[in-house]
Design an enzyme around this catalytic site. Structure first.
Site, short mmCIF file in Angstrom:
data_model
loop_
_atom_site.label_atom_id
_atom_site.label_comp_id
_atom_site.label_asym_id
_atom_site.label_seq_id
_atom_site.Cartn_x
_atom_site.Cartn_y
_atom_site.Cartn_z
N ASN A 1 95.49 -35.18 -5.25
CA ASN A 1 94.30 -36.03 -5.32
C ASN A 1 93.40 -35.83 -4.11
O ASN A 1 93.89 -35.56 -3.00
CB ASN A 1 94.72 -37.51 -5.42
CG ASN A 1 95.54 -37.78 -6.66
OD1 ASN A 1 95.48 -37.01 -7.63
ND2 ASN A 1 96.35 -38.83 -6.64
N HIS B 1 94.52 -30.14 -2.73
CA HIS B 1 93.24 -29.75 -3.36
C HIS B 1 92.04 -30.24 -2.58
O HIS B 1 90.93 -30.31 -3.11
CB HIS B 1 93.20 -30.26 -4.81
CG HIS B 1 94.24 -29.60 -5.65
ND1 HIS B 1 94.64 -30.10 -6.87
CD2 HIS B 1 95.01 -28.49 -5.45
CE1 HIS B 1 95.59 -29.32 -7.38
NE2 HIS B 1 95.82 -28.34 -6.53
N1 APR Z 1 100.58 -44.15 -13.68
C1 APR Z 1 101.21 -42.95 -13.57
N2 APR Z 1 100.84 -41.83 -14.24
C2 APR Z 1 99.77 -41.95 -15.07
C3 APR Z 1 99.05 -43.16 -15.23
C4 APR Z 1 99.50 -44.29 -14.50
N3 APR Z 1 98.89 -45.48 -14.60
N4 APR Z 1 98.04 -42.93 -16.12
C5 APR Z 1 98.12 -41.63 -16.48
N5 APR Z 1 99.16 -41.05 -15.86
C6 APR Z 1 99.63 -39.66 -15.95
C7 APR Z 1 99.26 -38.93 -17.23
O1 APR Z 1 100.22 -39.21 -18.24
C8 APR Z 1 99.31 -37.48 -16.77
O2 APR Z 1 100.62 -36.95 -16.86
O3 APR Z 1 98.97 -38.93 -14.92
C9 APR Z 1 98.92 -37.57 -15.29
C10 APR Z 1 97.52 -37.07 -15.03
O4 APR Z 1 97.48 -35.70 -15.28
P1 APR Z 1 96.10 -34.89 -15.05
O5 APR Z 1 94.97 -35.72 -15.60
O6 APR Z 1 96.33 -33.49 -15.52
O7 APR Z 1 95.92 -34.90 -13.47
P2 APR Z 1 96.66 -33.96 -12.42
O8 APR Z 1 98.01 -33.54 -12.92
O9 APR Z 1 96.60 -34.66 -11.12
O10 APR Z 1 95.69 -32.67 -12.36
C11 APR Z 1 96.06 -31.70 -11.40
O11 APR Z 1 94.09 -30.47 -11.93
O12 APR Z 1 91.92 -30.49 -12.44
C12 APR Z 1 92.78 -30.23 -11.43
O13 APR Z 1 92.35 -30.39 -9.15
C13 APR Z 1 92.54 -31.17 -10.28
O14 APR Z 1 94.21 -32.12 -8.83
C14 APR Z 1 93.86 -31.94 -10.19
C15 APR Z 1 94.84 -31.03 -10.88
#
Ligand code: APR
Length: 228
Positions: A88, A105
């Site tokens: 994040n 990131h």
């Molecule tokens: N608590 C915990 N997890 C949650 C919640 C919650 N309230 N709401 C959603 N999630 C989960 C979703 O189920 C999903 O598995 O958080 C995850 C979010 O995944 P992504 O949207 O893919 O985000 P992330 O994995 O951080 O993306 C990684 O991708 O786009 C790039 O640089 C950007 O750092 C980011 C990286």
């Protein structure tokens, strides 16, 4: 000697603070195709759009607070030797009191020189935007201190070393879709317990993961009971 607790967090960690995740329906990438706003190419061809994309998120962050999950992780520093490795770009872990946070990131509240990537600057919350023409002291255009798709992830070496020393590894709120961050799971020793906090299933290559199928705030409370 406190046990080493290493926590990999993603956008889901901040979801309960009101910050959109990337890949949940209605997520950030639905509105802004990543190619348009999070690549060096995008910054070259349409810098104003890219700068505005991050200006909007930076202004949003200024009105955002850590959630109970962030605070609970900060409190766990009393009982464990904790390193947070986050994907994040928000600073909610730090706002909640976590003291050792690695941002794989980048960081929304920092800018850096386009002339030398080592010249990094804190952004003043009273002047949160970066515009074309905003220059560092050496006269180079400033850009967001964010790792865009296709760019190196400089903190990976340090993160891998930390993960290898973990006594407990926790994954919170990441779909484990983006490498090299998701690859950190391979650096966890086989005898080290792995916990996953996510309301959805997340595919990984480890089959001994203890999945706490809850949101971050409730999930970290449950984790606390399991590991203390
Ligand atoms: N608590 C915990 N997890 C949650 C919640 C919650 N309230 N709401 C959603 N999630 C989960 C979703 O189920 C999903 O598995 O958080 C995850 C979010 O995944 P992504 O949207 O893919 O985000 P992330 O994995 O951080 O993306 C990684 O991708 O786009 C790039 O640089 C950007 O750092 C980011 C990286």
């Amino acid at each position: 000697m406190k046990k080493r607790l290493v926590i990999l967090t993603g956008a889901g960690m901040s979801a309960e603070s009101g910050i959109a995740t990337f890949r949940d329906s209605g997520g950030l990438w639905d509105k802004y195709p990543v190619e348009q706003v999070a690549t060096p190419e995008a910054f070259r061809t349409n810098p104003e759009l890219v700068l505005e994309f991050y200006n909007v998120r930076r202004r949003e962050l200024l009105n955002t607070k850590p959630n109970a999950g962030h605070y609970c992780l900060a409190e766990l520093e009393k009982d464990f030797d904790i390193d947070i490795i986050t994907q994040n770009i928000d600073n909610l872990h730090e706002q909640a009191g976590s003291t050792r946070v690695i941002h794989l990131h980048g960081e929304l509240m920092k800018s850096r020189s386009t002339g030398n990537e080592l010249d990094v600057y804190e952004i003043d919350s009273k002047k949160p935007d970066i515009h074309i023409g905003d220059k560092c002291e050496k006269g180079f255009q400033l850009r967001p201190h964010i790792v865009w798709f296709g760019e190196m992830v400089p903190m990976m070496v340090e993160a891998e070393a930390i993960v290898r020393k973990a006594d407990i590894f926790v994954i919170i709120g990441t779909s484990m879709n983006v490498y090299p961050a998701a690859g950190l799971l391979h650096d966890v020793k086989t005898n080290v317990p792995v916990y996953l906090i996510d309301p959805k299933d997340v595919s990984t290559n480890r089959y001994d993961i203890h999945h706490i199928k809850k949101g971050a705030s409730e999930g970290v409370e449950e984790l606390k009971k399991l590991i203390k």
